[in-house]
Write a protein that holds these residues in place. Structure first.
Motif, PDB file in Angstrom:
ATOM      1  N   UNK A  11      -4.102  12.063 -10.086  1.00  0.00           N
ATOM      2  CA  UNK A  11      -2.911  12.180 -10.612  1.00  0.00           C
ATOM      3  C   UNK A  11      -2.468  10.683 -10.999  1.00  0.00           C
ATOM      4  N   UNK A  12      -2.880   9.978  -9.967  1.00  0.00           N
ATOM      5  CA  UNK A  12      -2.249   8.525 -10.159  1.00  0.00           C
ATOM      6  C   UNK A  12      -2.773   7.811 -11.488  1.00  0.00           C
ATOM      7  N   UNK A  13      -4.197   8.137 -11.485  1.00  0.00           N
ATOM      8  CA  UNK A  13      -5.022   7.477 -12.588  1.00  0.00           C
ATOM      9  C   UNK A  13      -4.292   7.977 -13.803  1.00  0.00           C
ATOM     10  N   UNK A  14      -4.122   9.424 -13.941  1.00  0.00           N
ATOM     11  CA  UNK A  14      -3.721   9.822 -15.262  1.00  0.00           C
ATOM     12  C   UNK A  14      -2.231   9.406 -15.475  1.00  0.00           C
ATOM     13  N   UNK A  15      -1.516   9.222 -14.682  1.00  0.00           N
ATOM     14  CA  UNK A  15      -0.013   8.446 -14.627  1.00  0.00           C
ATOM     15  C   UNK A  15      -0.171   7.071 -15.061  1.00  0.00           C
ATOM     16  N   UNK A  16      -1.129   6.450 -14.576  1.00  0.00           N
ATOM     17  CA  UNK A  16      -1.128   5.084 -14.812  1.00  0.00           C
ATOM     18  C   UNK A  16      -1.616   4.793 -16.206  1.00  0.00           C
ATOM     19  N   UNK A  29       9.474  -3.308 -10.364  1.00  0.00           N
ATOM     20  CA  UNK A  29       8.714  -3.973 -11.105  1.00  0.00           C
ATOM     21  C   UNK A  29       7.229  -4.017 -10.645  1.00  0.00           C
ATOM     22  N   UNK A  30       6.361  -3.348 -10.838  1.00  0.00           N
ATOM     23  CA  UNK A  30       5.068  -3.185 -10.322  1.00  0.00           C
ATOM     24  C   UNK A  30       3.909  -2.849 -11.266  1.00  0.00           C
ATOM     25  N   UNK A  31       2.898  -3.066 -11.018  1.00  0.00           N
ATOM     26  CA  UNK A  31       1.618  -2.826 -11.752  1.00  0.00           C
ATOM     27  C   UNK A  31       1.824  -1.218 -12.242  1.00  0.00           C
ATOM     28  N   UNK A  32       0.933  -0.925 -13.434  1.00  0.00           N
ATOM     29  CA  UNK A  32       1.135   0.581 -13.724  1.00  0.00           C
ATOM     30  C   UNK A  32       0.599   1.269 -12.470  1.00  0.00           C
ATOM     31  N   UNK A  33      -0.683   0.952 -11.925  1.00  0.00           N
ATOM     32  CA  UNK A  33      -1.441   1.561 -10.767  1.00  0.00           C
ATOM     33  C   UNK A  33      -0.274   1.762  -9.634  1.00  0.00           C
ATOM     34  N   UNK A  34       0.057   0.843  -9.248  1.00  0.00           N
ATOM     35  CA  UNK A  34       1.061   1.008  -8.025  1.00  0.00           C
ATOM     36  C   UNK A  34       2.147   1.835  -8.358  1.00  0.00           C
ATOM     37  N   UNK A  35       2.984   1.605  -9.693  1.00  0.00           N
ATOM     38  CA  UNK A  35       3.840   2.573  -9.883  1.00  0.00           C
ATOM     39  C   UNK A  35       3.605   4.007 -10.100  1.00  0.00           C
ATOM     40  N   UNK A  36       2.381   4.277 -10.393  1.00  0.00           N
ATOM     41  CA  UNK A  36       1.715   5.642 -10.801  1.00  0.00           C
ATOM     42  C   UNK A  36       1.611   6.071  -9.229  1.00  0.00           C
ATOM     43  N   UNK A  37       1.172   5.241  -8.346  1.00  0.00           N
ATOM     44  CA  UNK A  37       0.949   5.910  -6.977  1.00  0.00           C
ATOM     45  C   UNK A  37       2.375   6.154  -6.369  1.00  0.00           C
ATOM     46  N   UNK A  38       3.256   5.361  -6.368  1.00  0.00           N
ATOM     47  CA  UNK A  38       4.684   5.380  -5.962  1.00  0.00           C
ATOM     48  C   UNK A  38       5.126   6.840  -6.459  1.00  0.00           C
ATOM     49  N   UNK A  39       5.125   7.184  -7.899  1.00  0.00           N
ATOM     50  CA  UNK A  39       5.703   8.304  -8.526  1.00  0.00           C
ATOM     51  C   UNK A  39       4.975   9.520  -7.933  1.00  0.00           C
ATOM     52  N   UNK A  40       3.666   9.537  -7.840  1.00  0.00           N
ATOM     53  CA  UNK A  40       3.077  10.673  -7.146  1.00  0.00           C
ATOM     54  C   UNK A  40       3.278  11.155  -5.747  1.00  0.00           C
ATOM     55  N   UNK A  41       3.372   9.745  -5.140  1.00  0.00           N
ATOM     56  CA  UNK A  41       3.773  10.126  -3.558  1.00  0.00           C
ATOM     57  C   UNK A  41       5.296  10.257  -3.415  1.00  0.00           C
ATOM     58  N   UNK A  42       6.149  10.144  -4.396  1.00  0.00           N
ATOM     59  CA  UNK A  42       7.465  10.486  -4.360  1.00  0.00           C
ATOM     60  C   UNK A  42       7.953  11.904  -4.927  1.00  0.00           C
ATOM     61  N   UNK A  94       0.858  -1.204   0.071  1.00  0.00           N
ATOM     62  CA  UNK A  94      -0.066   0.019   0.031  1.00  0.00           C
ATOM     63  C   UNK A  94       0.845   1.351   0.014  1.00  0.00           C
ATOM     64  N   UNK A  95       0.521   2.296  -0.894  1.00  0.00           N
ATOM     65  CA  UNK A  95       1.318   3.305  -0.810  1.00  0.00           C
ATOM     66  C   UNK A  95       0.656   4.396  -0.078  1.00  0.00           C
ATOM     67  N   UNK A  96       1.285   5.008   0.684  1.00  0.00           N
ATOM     68  CA  UNK A  96       1.046   6.087   1.676  1.00  0.00           C
ATOM     69  C   UNK A  96       1.027   7.475   0.941  1.00  0.00           C
ATOM     70  N   UNK A  97      -0.059   8.013   1.029  1.00  0.00           N
ATOM     71  CA  UNK A  97      -0.334   9.522   0.332  1.00  0.00           C
ATOM     72  C   UNK A  97       0.166  10.526   1.406  1.00  0.00           C
ATOM     73  N   UNK A  98       1.106  11.426   0.571  1.00  0.00           N
ATOM     74  CA  UNK A  98       1.872  12.441   1.362  1.00  0.00           C
ATOM     75  C   UNK A  98       0.504  13.438   1.878  1.00  0.00           C
TER      76      UNK A  98
END
Length: 64
Positions: free
Chosen positions: A16-21, A35-48, A1-5
């Motif tokens: 933002x996560x949906x658009x990035x995914x 190596x993650x699904x597009x949804x998880x990678x997008x959430x990680x990128x937004x959170x970072x 689970x990705x923690x939202x800032x």
């Protein structure tokens, strides 16, 4: 689970996560390693902070 800032609202984080995914599924290069699904990678990128929200002159939402 990705923690939202805390500085990003829940709705904005989801949008933002949906658009990035969508971009990742279309073939864009991930900005983080792993190596993650597009949804998880997008959430990680937004959170970072790798994905930011921009606005065009016409008022359209863009992400970079």
């Amino acid at each position: 689970m990705v923690k939202r800032p805390v500085e990003i609202g829940a709705f904005q984080f989801v949008v933002l996560s949906r658009l990035r995914a969508t971009q990742l599924m279309a073939g864009c290069t991930p900005r983080l390693a792993g190596v993650h699904t597009a949804a998880v990678m997008a959430q990680m990128e937004v959170a970072d902070g790798q994905v930011k929200r921009l606005y065009s002159e016409e008022g359209d939402d863009l992400i970079r």
